[in-house]
Design an enzyme around this catalytic site. Structure first.
Site, short mmCIF file in Angstrom:
data_model
loop_
_atom_site.label_atom_id
_atom_site.label_comp_id
_atom_site.label_asym_id
_atom_site.label_seq_id
_atom_site.Cartn_x
_atom_site.Cartn_y
_atom_site.Cartn_z
N SER A 141 0.74 -1.25 0.07
CA SER A 141 -0.17 0.18 -0.06
C SER A 141 0.93 1.15 -0.04
O SER A 141 1.76 0.97 0.57
CB SER A 141 -0.81 -0.05 1.26
OG SER A 141 -1.44 1.22 1.22
N TYR A 155 -1.80 -0.41 10.33
CA TYR A 155 -1.79 -0.83 8.86
C TYR A 155 -0.73 -0.55 7.98
O TYR A 155 0.00 -1.36 7.50
CB TYR A 155 -3.29 -0.56 8.42
CG TYR A 155 -3.53 -0.94 6.80
CD1 TYR A 155 -3.75 -2.14 6.41
CD2 TYR A 155 -3.14 -0.05 5.93
CE1 TYR A 155 -4.03 -2.45 4.88
CE2 TYR A 155 -3.22 -0.28 4.62
CZ TYR A 155 -3.97 -1.35 4.20
OH TYR A 155 -3.87 -1.81 2.87
#
Length: 246
Positions: A141, A155
């Site tokens: 990501s 995350y």
């Protein structure tokens, strides 16, 4: 060619499964919860004339991962893996608001899960173990760079770990017929945002994206299939950002 896609029943994972089928892959659609979406994706794969299996497995559980790879062997030797399964774990907030159990679960799925799947893939693909080689793509990501402050720092940290794992493993197995790369999506239209209680998140961030919009799962799938394909035959240890310039 047999491809395992973890978290393949929805969003980016489903788009990868469908595109891979159109490019000639037999596909194992991994899921951890509701079977209905996974079975629908498997049907879509078959509509392209390819074989498909929907296999339930929690990627953070060692026995589940072994069973996933054993089931995939029904379609033929596994020569491609996409580590897509991941969670954010909670509604957005500052790090000091997180419950440690949520953080541990997120790291278990997002990092340990990638480790376990990569390990099983190497044991089957590597020429060191008698395999014919293959390709692994992990889904990272752009949050690994931006930090996701005020939302999901845990995350973001898990995805930074995925980037490091990708680079290190790529070096270990480059001489054994396996390429290992990552795709780092930016803001993508998936169900993740609504599930986290943020249906307007894409509209909020769109003005910060140089291209002026969020991306689509199909655009991530194209990047993944490139890294799986012979077109990227001299590429390993790379992290390909697909974030519209953000």
């Amino acid at each position: 060619m047999t491809l395992i896609v973890t978290g393949g029943s929805r969003g980016i994972g489903a788009a990868i499964c469908t595109l891979a089928a159109s490019r000639g892959y037999d596909v194992v659609v991994n899921y951890s919860g509701d079977s209905a979406p996974a079975l629908a994706v498997a049907d879509e794969v078959r509509s392209h004339g390819r074989q498909a299996l929907a296999v339930r497995a929690d990627v953070s559980v060692e026995d589940d991962v072994r069973a996933l790879f054993d089931a995939a062997a029904e379609l033929g030797p596994v020569n491609a893996l996409v580590n897509n399964a991941a969670i954010v774990g909670n509604t957005p907030g500052r790090l000091d608001s997180y419950d440690v159990g949520v953080v541990r679960r997120t790291l278990d799925v997002n990092v340990t899960g990638v480790f376990l799947c990569c390990r099983e893939a190497v044991r089957r693909m590597s020429t060191r173990y008698g395999g014919d080689g293959g390709a692994i793509v992990t889904i990272s990501s752009t949050a690994a760079r931006t930090g996701s402050a005020g939302e999901w720092v845990h995350y973001a940290a898990s995805k930074a770990a995925v980037d490091t794992l990708t680079f290190g493993l790529a070096q270990e197995v480059a001489g054994e017929g396996i390429r290992v790369n990552a795709v780092a999506p930016g803001m993508i239209h998936t169900g993740l945002h609504e599930a986290a209680g943020l249906p307007d998140r894409m509209a909020k961030y769109a003005p910060q994206i140089p291209m002026g919009r969020a991306g689509e799962p199909a655009e991530i799938a194209e990047a993944v299939l490139f890294l799986l394909s012979p077109a990227s035959s001299f590429t390993t240890g790379a992290v390909l950002d697909v974030g519209g310039g953000r």
